[in-house]
Design an enzyme around this catalytic site. Sequence first.
Site, PDB file in Angstrom:
ATOM      1  N   THR A  13     -43.989 -15.563   6.311  1.00  0.00           N
ATOM      2  CA  THR A  13     -44.500 -16.014   5.010  1.00  0.00           C
ATOM      3  C   THR A  13     -43.997 -17.393   4.618  1.00  0.00           C
ATOM      4  O   THR A  13     -44.743 -18.181   4.029  1.00  0.00           O
ATOM      5  CB  THR A  13     -44.071 -14.991   3.926  1.00  0.00           C
ATOM      6  OG1 THR A  13     -44.680 -13.743   4.239  1.00  0.00           O
ATOM      7  CG2 THR A  13     -44.490 -15.418   2.536  1.00  0.00           C
ATOM      8  N   ASP A  58     -46.983 -13.962  12.421  1.00  0.00           N
ATOM      9  CA  ASP A  58     -46.573 -12.981  11.417  1.00  0.00           C
ATOM     10  C   ASP A  58     -45.606 -12.073  12.200  1.00  0.00           C
ATOM     11  O   ASP A  58     -45.931 -11.632  13.312  1.00  0.00           O
ATOM     12  CB  ASP A  58     -47.786 -12.184  10.943  1.00  0.00           C
ATOM     13  CG  ASP A  58     -47.433 -11.210   9.837  1.00  0.00           C
ATOM     14  OD1 ASP A  58     -48.017 -11.307   8.758  1.00  0.00           O
ATOM     15  OD2 ASP A  58     -46.582 -10.323  10.096  1.00  0.00           O
ATOM     16  N   SER A  59     -44.443 -11.797  11.674  1.00  0.00           N
ATOM     17  CA  SER A  59     -43.425 -11.108  12.494  1.00  0.00           C
ATOM     18  C   SER A  59     -43.829  -9.694  12.870  1.00  0.00           C
ATOM     19  O   SER A  59     -43.205  -9.084  13.748  1.00  0.00           O
ATOM     20  CB  SER A  59     -42.060 -11.130  11.812  1.00  0.00           C
ATOM     21  OG  SER A  59     -42.010 -10.223  10.741  1.00  0.00           O
ATOM     22  N   SER A  60     -44.852  -9.158  12.239  1.00  0.00           N
ATOM     23  CA  SER A  60     -45.348  -7.836  12.646  1.00  0.00           C
ATOM     24  C   SER A  60     -45.892  -7.873  14.071  1.00  0.00           C
ATOM     25  O   SER A  60     -46.045  -6.825  14.703  1.00  0.00           O
ATOM     26  CB  SER A  60     -46.483  -7.367  11.735  1.00  0.00           C
ATOM     27  OG  SER A  60     -46.297  -7.826  10.444  1.00  0.00           O
ATOM     28  N   THR A  90     -40.329 -11.604   7.277  1.00  0.00           N
ATOM     29  CA  THR A  90     -39.348 -10.603   6.833  1.00  0.00           C
ATOM     30  C   THR A  90     -39.586  -9.229   7.456  1.00  0.00           C
ATOM     31  O   THR A  90     -38.666  -8.427   7.555  1.00  0.00           O
ATOM     32  CB  THR A  90     -39.376 -10.450   5.295  1.00  0.00           C
ATOM     33  OG1 THR A  90     -40.681 -10.046   4.890  1.00  0.00           O
ATOM     34  CG2 THR A  90     -38.987 -11.735   4.608  1.00  0.00           C
ATOM     35  N   ASP A  91     -40.838  -8.961   7.875  1.00  0.00           N
ATOM     36  CA  ASP A  91     -41.156  -7.590   8.287  1.00  0.00           C
ATOM     37  C   ASP A  91     -40.307  -7.097   9.458  1.00  0.00           C
ATOM     38  O   ASP A  91     -39.873  -5.942   9.463  1.00  0.00           O
ATOM     39  CB  ASP A  91     -42.652  -7.481   8.645  1.00  0.00           C
ATOM     40  CG  ASP A  91     -43.521  -7.534   7.394  1.00  0.00           C
ATOM     41  OD1 ASP A  91     -42.985  -7.327   6.287  1.00  0.00           O
ATOM     42  OD2 ASP A  91     -44.740  -7.788   7.523  1.00  0.00           O
ATOM     43  N   THR A 161     -31.031  -4.398   7.111  1.00  0.00           N
ATOM     44  CA  THR A 161     -32.301  -3.682   7.171  1.00  0.00           C
ATOM     45  C   THR A 161     -33.144  -4.116   5.970  1.00  0.00           C
ATOM     46  O   THR A 161     -32.596  -4.466   4.912  1.00  0.00           O
ATOM     47  CB  THR A 161     -32.064  -2.142   7.212  1.00  0.00           C
ATOM     48  OG1 THR A 161     -33.265  -1.495   7.556  1.00  0.00           O
ATOM     49  CG2 THR A 161     -31.537  -1.584   5.900  1.00  0.00           C
ATOM     50  N   GLN A 275     -31.624   9.295   8.839  1.00  0.00           N
ATOM     51  CA  GLN A 275     -32.690   8.830   7.949  1.00  0.00           C
ATOM     52  C   GLN A 275     -32.104   8.256   6.654  1.00  0.00           C
ATOM     53  O   GLN A 275     -32.798   7.583   5.910  1.00  0.00           O
ATOM     54  CB  GLN A 275     -33.651   9.979   7.630  1.00  0.00           C
ATOM     55  CG  GLN A 275     -34.407  10.447   8.857  1.00  0.00           C
ATOM     56  CD  GLN A 275     -35.399  11.558   8.583  1.00  0.00           C
ATOM     57  OE1 GLN A 275     -35.684  11.891   7.440  1.00  0.00           O
ATOM     58  NE2 GLN A 275     -35.916  12.133   9.647  1.00  0.00           N
TER      59      GLN A 275
HETATM   60  N1  ASP Z   1     -45.847 -10.284   7.214  1.00  0.00           N
HETATM   61  C1  ASP Z   1     -44.858 -11.316   6.983  1.00  0.00           C
HETATM   62  C2  ASP Z   1     -44.052 -11.453   8.263  1.00  0.00           C
HETATM   63  O1  ASP Z   1     -43.216 -10.640   8.535  1.00  0.00           O
HETATM   64  C3  ASP Z   1     -44.001 -10.945   5.832  1.00  0.00           C
HETATM   65  C4  ASP Z   1     -42.972 -11.965   5.442  1.00  0.00           C
HETATM   66  O2  ASP Z   1     -42.674 -12.914   6.122  1.00  0.00           O
HETATM   67  O3  ASP Z   1     -42.394 -11.786   4.351  1.00  0.00           O
HETATM   68  O4  ASP Z   1     -44.259 -12.357   9.014  1.00  0.00           O
END
Ligand code: ASP
Length: 343
Positions: A13, A58-60, A90-91, A161, A275
């Site tokens: 992001t 996008d880190s996903s 952040t993901d 986390t 968990q």
């Molecule tokens: N989907 C974004 C990512 O992980 C979310 C972020 O950066 O906050 O790349």
Amino acid sequence: MKKRIYVAYTGGTIGMKRTESGYAPEPGYLTEQIAAMPEFDNPALPAFDLHEYTPLLDSSNMTHHNWREIAEDIAVHYDAYDGFIVLHGTDTMAYTASALPFMLSGLQKPVILTGSQIPLCEVRSDARENLITALMIAARYAIPEVCLHFGSTLLRGCRATKISAGGFDAFASPNYPPLGTVGVDIDIDWDHVLPLDRGVRNRLTLQPLDTSAVSVLRLFPGIAADMVRNMLQPPLKGLIIEAYGVGNGPEKSRDLMDALAEASARGVVIVVCSQCLHGTVDLADYAAGSALARAGAISGYDMTTETALAKLRYLFSLNLTPDEIRATMQTNLVGELTRPDEE
Ligand code: ASP
């Protein structure tokens, strides 16, 4: 002499642009914006070079191959810079922050992952503060660790986390104190930072991670033994079980316990994490935990799932036997776990 920081921009992001289908990374966009912001020229900041990855992600979309690209990038530039910042989505930031400490053996300079919840291009954004603070920390404090800075904290990477999808304090380190707090002042808690290694080992060596199959299974009431048995088939070599509470599972499901025991006997390394965010796994506390231990599973103590996964890949890359991996999984290597019997 002015400190020099290497900034690796992997995506996320922080540097995204508004598009018709939502925020998306665009090559050159973050670099242009930073160049246009006078605060990044302020003498209070170190000199820095920004390197954009191709493609920006996008880190996903990241995999362990991207962790390797980042680790290699740091290793190649290690001698030329005083510290490193990894701009990251952040993901999956906590996964990368958990893997890098195992890959960058002998690290003696700060590596700080950061990103933002709102892109730098927006008027109201956490990106500017996070990047400026990360630059200051990397230049001022010789923290020989992979850290994660976000909002008001500096955390050990392999303890972090993601806990919030929208808050500016998006990360926590539930089982280890923050390495620093960021407010009017930046306060580093040196008692919790790893010591600088002044010995012969203080050369950085890159350890690529094993790429074979490891997986994570979150237990839930009514989980089917067949499904678990299928999951445990080759090529799976290691499994992190996210169990209940202090590490409990359905010990009355004979089929499930048999499936775990058979896989363990074949050499699959089964590690129990919790968990719960806070606390440590103790398989001896309840019959429901000791059944997992009898099936060959070991305690991951207070490790995050992100770290347990990275550590398994790391240990598989060292060509150890399953029993050696089981023993080393339960040993603290880079500050990733605390054993209650060693506190
Ligand atoms: N989907 C974004 C990512 O992980 C979310 C972020 O950066 O906050 O790349």
